[in-house]
Design a protein around this motif. Structure first.
Motif, mmCIF file in Angstrom:
data_model
loop_
_atom_site.group_PDB
_atom_site.id
_atom_site.type_symbol
_atom_site.label_atom_id
_atom_site.label_comp_id
_atom_site.label_asym_id
_atom_site.label_seq_id
_atom_site.Cartn_x
_atom_site.Cartn_y
_atom_site.Cartn_z
ATOM 1 N N TYR A 47 0.867 -1.275 -0.038
ATOM 2 C CA TYR A 47 0.123 -0.206 0.146
ATOM 3 C C TYR A 47 0.983 1.281 -0.001
ATOM 4 O O TYR A 47 2.195 1.338 0.251
ATOM 5 C CB TYR A 47 -0.951 -0.080 1.109
ATOM 6 N N ASN A 48 0.313 2.544 -0.348
ATOM 7 C CA ASN A 48 1.095 3.705 -0.318
ATOM 8 C C ASN A 48 0.822 4.321 1.135
ATOM 9 O O ASN A 48 -0.335 4.561 1.364
ATOM 10 C CB ASN A 48 0.549 4.635 -1.445
ATOM 11 N N ARG A 52 -2.590 6.568 2.128
ATOM 12 C CA ARG A 52 -3.395 6.080 3.174
ATOM 13 C C ARG A 52 -3.568 7.297 4.217
ATOM 14 O O ARG A 52 -4.663 7.390 4.820
ATOM 15 C CB ARG A 52 -2.696 4.936 3.702
ATOM 16 N N HIS A 76 -4.168 -2.773 10.814
ATOM 17 C CA HIS A 76 -4.427 -2.423 9.266
ATOM 18 C C HIS A 76 -5.096 -3.412 8.529
ATOM 19 O O HIS A 76 -6.081 -3.330 7.688
ATOM 20 C CB HIS A 76 -3.186 -1.892 8.808
ATOM 21 N N SER A 84 -8.409 -1.779 3.140
ATOM 22 C CA SER A 84 -7.030 -2.360 2.822
ATOM 23 C C SER A 84 -7.267 -3.578 1.863
ATOM 24 O O SER A 84 -8.297 -4.184 1.744
ATOM 25 C CB SER A 84 -6.531 -2.913 4.263
ATOM 26 N N PRO A 85 -6.143 -3.660 0.965
ATOM 27 C CA PRO A 85 -6.175 -4.668 0.096
ATOM 28 C C PRO A 85 -6.045 -6.019 0.812
ATOM 29 O O PRO A 85 -6.446 -7.195 0.187
ATOM 30 C CB PRO A 85 -4.907 -4.465 -0.661
#
Length: 244
Positions: A47-48, A52, A76, A84-85
């Motif tokens: 993730y960035n 976020r 997270h 979140s992915p």
């Protein structure tokens, strides 16, 4: 050259005016990394981090939260918003927290100093929370001493309290971690002693994730660090008891 009394007084005054401030400016800064706010980019493949952070601030403006989780990847990658992915405990999250106006400020790979930066840069501004759940320290184990971790948590809590004066703060003990069980147990004892001084609640989740021999119950973890679905199903009602 011999100075007369007036020249001597002027000379001393000039020394006090110019020399003393220089000594103050040159004083060394705190060398403990856990107390110095910094950004991080250790998890850029998942993730960035900065993106976020911006999402959190935007969501807070759109729908101010009442309950806030602050932490690392253990929070997270649980569930909640920002989405979140990776979501390992979505059912437990939805059952206990979805209807409570909860914001998830868990950031993967965050250390205490990274959370400190986020708190100081807008993530707790513009709203008044009823409860804040803090989980911090596991990512500092490999780079900091126990004393540094406790000091960092103390500073972080103080910064949270300055911005959320009405919130009840629940400080979770560091979750057990494979290979670190004994150290975390002793460290949590030290963290627990800090909580009363900060006038916050301390909640130790360790016992539910450990076997009788003091080692983690690996059936509750996905990798020895992050809870799996079963683990989150234990953690959710435990936390919910503090925010009912």
């Amino acid at each position: 050259m011999i100075l007369n009394p007036l020249q001597l007084v002027v000379s001393i005054a000039l020394w006090v005016l110019y020399a003393t401030p220089q000594k103050i400016v040159a004083a060394p800064r705190d060398s403990i990394s856990t107390t110095r706010p910094v950004t991080q980019n250790r998890d850029s493949t998942v993730y960035n981090w900065r993106e976020r952070h911006d999402q959190v601030i935007a969501l807070n403006r759109q729908r101010p939260p009442k309950v806030v989780f602050i932490g690392n990847s253990i929070l997270h990658y649980w569930s909640g918003e920002p989405v979140s992915p990776i979501r390992r405990g979505e059912d437990a999250w939805d059952q206990y927290f979805k209807k409570k106006d909860v914001r998830n400020l868990g950031f993967g790979y965050d250390r205490i100093e990274n959370m400190l930066w986020r708190v100081q840069n807008g993530e707790l501004e513009g709203f008044s929370a009823s409860h804040i759940i803090l989980l911090a320290g596991t990512n500092n184990l490999s780079v900091n001493t126990d004393t540094e971790i406790v000091k960092g948590i103390e500073v972080l809590v103080q910064e949270i309290k300055r911005r959320q004066t009405k919130a009840k703060i629940i400080l979770l003990g560091i979750l057990p971690r494979k290979g670190y069980e004994s150290r975390i147990s002793l460290l949590n004892d030290k963290i627990a002693k800090v909580a009363p001084k900060l006038q916050i609640l301390y909640a130790d989740t360790g016992s539910m994730f450990l076997r009788s021999n003091g080692k983690i119950n690996e059936s509750l973890f996905s990798d020895g660090v992050h809870p799996n679905t079963i683990g989150y199903n234990l953690l959710a009602p435990f936390i919910n008891n503090y925010i009912k």
